[in-house]
Design a protein around this motif. Sequence first.
Motif, mmCIF file in Angstrom:
data_model
loop_
_atom_site.group_PDB
_atom_site.id
_atom_site.type_symbol
_atom_site.label_atom_id
_atom_site.label_comp_id
_atom_site.label_asym_id
_atom_site.label_seq_id
_atom_site.Cartn_x
_atom_site.Cartn_y
_atom_site.Cartn_z
ATOM 1 N N ALA A 58 7.993 24.848 -76.745
ATOM 2 C CA ALA A 58 7.351 24.950 -75.379
ATOM 3 C C ALA A 58 6.050 25.763 -75.409
ATOM 4 O O ALA A 58 4.950 25.220 -74.728
ATOM 5 C CB ALA A 58 8.338 25.436 -74.114
ATOM 6 N N ASP A 59 5.767 26.742 -76.038
ATOM 7 C CA ASP A 59 4.786 27.576 -76.399
ATOM 8 C C ASP A 59 3.544 26.784 -76.961
ATOM 9 O O ASP A 59 2.631 26.838 -76.629
ATOM 10 C CB ASP A 59 4.942 28.949 -77.123
ATOM 11 C CG ASP A 59 5.878 29.793 -76.248
ATOM 12 O OD1 ASP A 59 5.959 29.581 -75.005
ATOM 13 O OD2 ASP A 59 6.531 30.747 -76.665
ATOM 14 N N ALA A 60 4.128 26.103 -78.043
ATOM 15 C CA ALA A 60 2.984 25.187 -78.706
ATOM 16 C C ALA A 60 2.634 24.011 -77.918
ATOM 17 O O ALA A 60 1.221 23.752 -77.863
ATOM 18 C CB ALA A 60 3.768 24.659 -79.970
ATOM 19 N N LYS A 61 3.272 23.371 -77.175
ATOM 20 C CA LYS A 61 2.963 22.514 -76.183
ATOM 21 C C LYS A 61 1.805 23.057 -75.099
ATOM 22 O O LYS A 61 0.815 22.516 -74.919
ATOM 23 C CB LYS A 61 3.976 21.988 -75.454
ATOM 24 C CG LYS A 61 4.869 20.932 -76.256
ATOM 25 C CD LYS A 61 6.128 20.129 -75.678
ATOM 26 C CE LYS A 61 7.050 19.096 -76.573
ATOM 27 N NZ LYS A 61 7.969 18.710 -75.777
ATOM 28 N N GLN A 62 2.148 24.048 -74.741
ATOM 29 C CA GLN A 62 1.528 24.791 -73.631
ATOM 30 C C GLN A 62 -0.014 25.125 -74.139
ATOM 31 O O GLN A 62 -1.085 24.925 -73.568
ATOM 32 C CB GLN A 62 1.979 26.120 -73.050
ATOM 33 C CG GLN A 62 1.101 26.701 -71.830
ATOM 34 C CD GLN A 62 0.894 25.868 -70.977
ATOM 35 O OE1 GLN A 62 2.046 24.960 -70.409
ATOM 36 N NE2 GLN A 62 -0.379 25.835 -70.143
ATOM 37 N N ALA A 63 -0.006 25.486 -75.535
ATOM 38 C CA ALA A 63 -1.256 26.188 -76.186
ATOM 39 C C ALA A 63 -2.060 24.826 -76.484
ATOM 40 O O ALA A 63 -3.156 24.791 -76.400
ATOM 41 C CB ALA A 63 -0.900 26.753 -77.488
ATOM 42 N N ASP A 69 -7.413 20.532 -72.558
ATOM 43 C CA ASP A 69 -7.972 20.892 -71.279
ATOM 44 C C ASP A 69 -9.466 21.199 -71.275
ATOM 45 O O ASP A 69 -10.448 20.818 -70.868
ATOM 46 C CB ASP A 69 -7.340 21.620 -70.406
ATOM 47 C CG ASP A 69 -5.987 20.883 -69.674
ATOM 48 O OD1 ASP A 69 -5.922 19.856 -70.070
ATOM 49 O OD2 ASP A 69 -5.111 21.705 -69.227
ATOM 50 N N LYS A 70 -9.538 22.246 -72.275
ATOM 51 C CA LYS A 70 -10.830 22.900 -72.559
ATOM 52 C C LYS A 70 -11.901 21.712 -73.206
ATOM 53 O O LYS A 70 -13.048 21.707 -72.987
ATOM 54 C CB LYS A 70 -10.760 24.197 -73.259
ATOM 55 C CG LYS A 70 -10.160 25.475 -72.497
ATOM 56 C CD LYS A 70 -10.149 26.439 -73.236
ATOM 57 C CE LYS A 70 -9.657 27.664 -72.480
ATOM 58 N NZ LYS A 70 -9.507 29.055 -73.210
ATOM 59 N N VAL A 71 -11.341 21.076 -74.041
ATOM 60 C CA VAL A 71 -12.086 20.257 -74.979
ATOM 61 C C VAL A 71 -12.532 19.228 -74.261
ATOM 62 O O VAL A 71 -13.656 18.235 -74.262
ATOM 63 C CB VAL A 71 -11.224 19.844 -76.299
ATOM 64 C CG1 VAL A 71 -12.082 18.742 -77.167
ATOM 65 C CG2 VAL A 71 -11.381 21.176 -77.185
ATOM 66 N N SER A 72 -11.625 18.570 -73.295
ATOM 67 C CA SER A 72 -11.598 17.233 -72.465
ATOM 68 C C SER A 72 -12.914 17.404 -71.336
ATOM 69 O O SER A 72 -13.393 16.564 -70.849
ATOM 70 C CB SER A 72 -10.581 16.679 -71.979
ATOM 71 O OG SER A 72 -10.101 17.690 -71.031
ATOM 72 N N GLU A 73 -13.119 18.725 -71.060
ATOM 73 C CA GLU A 73 -14.137 18.869 -69.905
ATOM 74 C C GLU A 73 -15.436 18.784 -70.704
ATOM 75 O O GLU A 73 -15.958 19.360 -71.459
ATOM 76 C CB GLU A 73 -13.925 20.470 -69.303
ATOM 77 C CG GLU A 73 -12.753 20.780 -68.720
ATOM 78 C CD GLU A 73 -12.551 22.252 -68.044
ATOM 79 O OE1 GLU A 73 -13.575 22.847 -68.522
ATOM 80 O OE2 GLU A 73 -11.477 22.555 -67.634
#
Length: 161
Positions: A58-63, A69-73
Amino acid sequence: MFRLLFKTVVVLMLVFFIGNYLIYLKTGQMPLRDMRERMGNDWLVDLRELFSPDQLAADAKQAVKNVSDKVSEPEPVAPTKVYKWTDANGQVHFGDRPAVSDAEQIEVDTRNVISAPEETVSVIDQQGAATEAGAQESALDKARAAAEAMRQRVQQQEQAN
């Protein structure tokens, strides 16, 4: 082989205990005692839950989601006008204002460009007097003035040595 294993264990214990002592000196708290008190009697259960495969996944998926999200902006692209012209000597020049009437406007890819802040900066001109360079001065003029100031500073440092 046994000696190497023994030495390794001794060194690891020394590093562990010296590290705890240094933490005690810095903070005034005993890390081992505090860790045992915080964890209580069920510390092994808490440790297993903290490092469970489901929690790690779960932590890896969140990271990964945060990074994607940052890259796609998309980064905003600032429109940049740059002009290119050739003088009478055949030397090619670039600038943000056309110096001659037949200057060609070219496109510049500004996705990986770092811009200087638009602040008033004190710049040293060729006579050594400080002038105020504001937003009305072009970026190219600012870069030339900064290069000149850097050249003068290097000369001063060389003379001092």
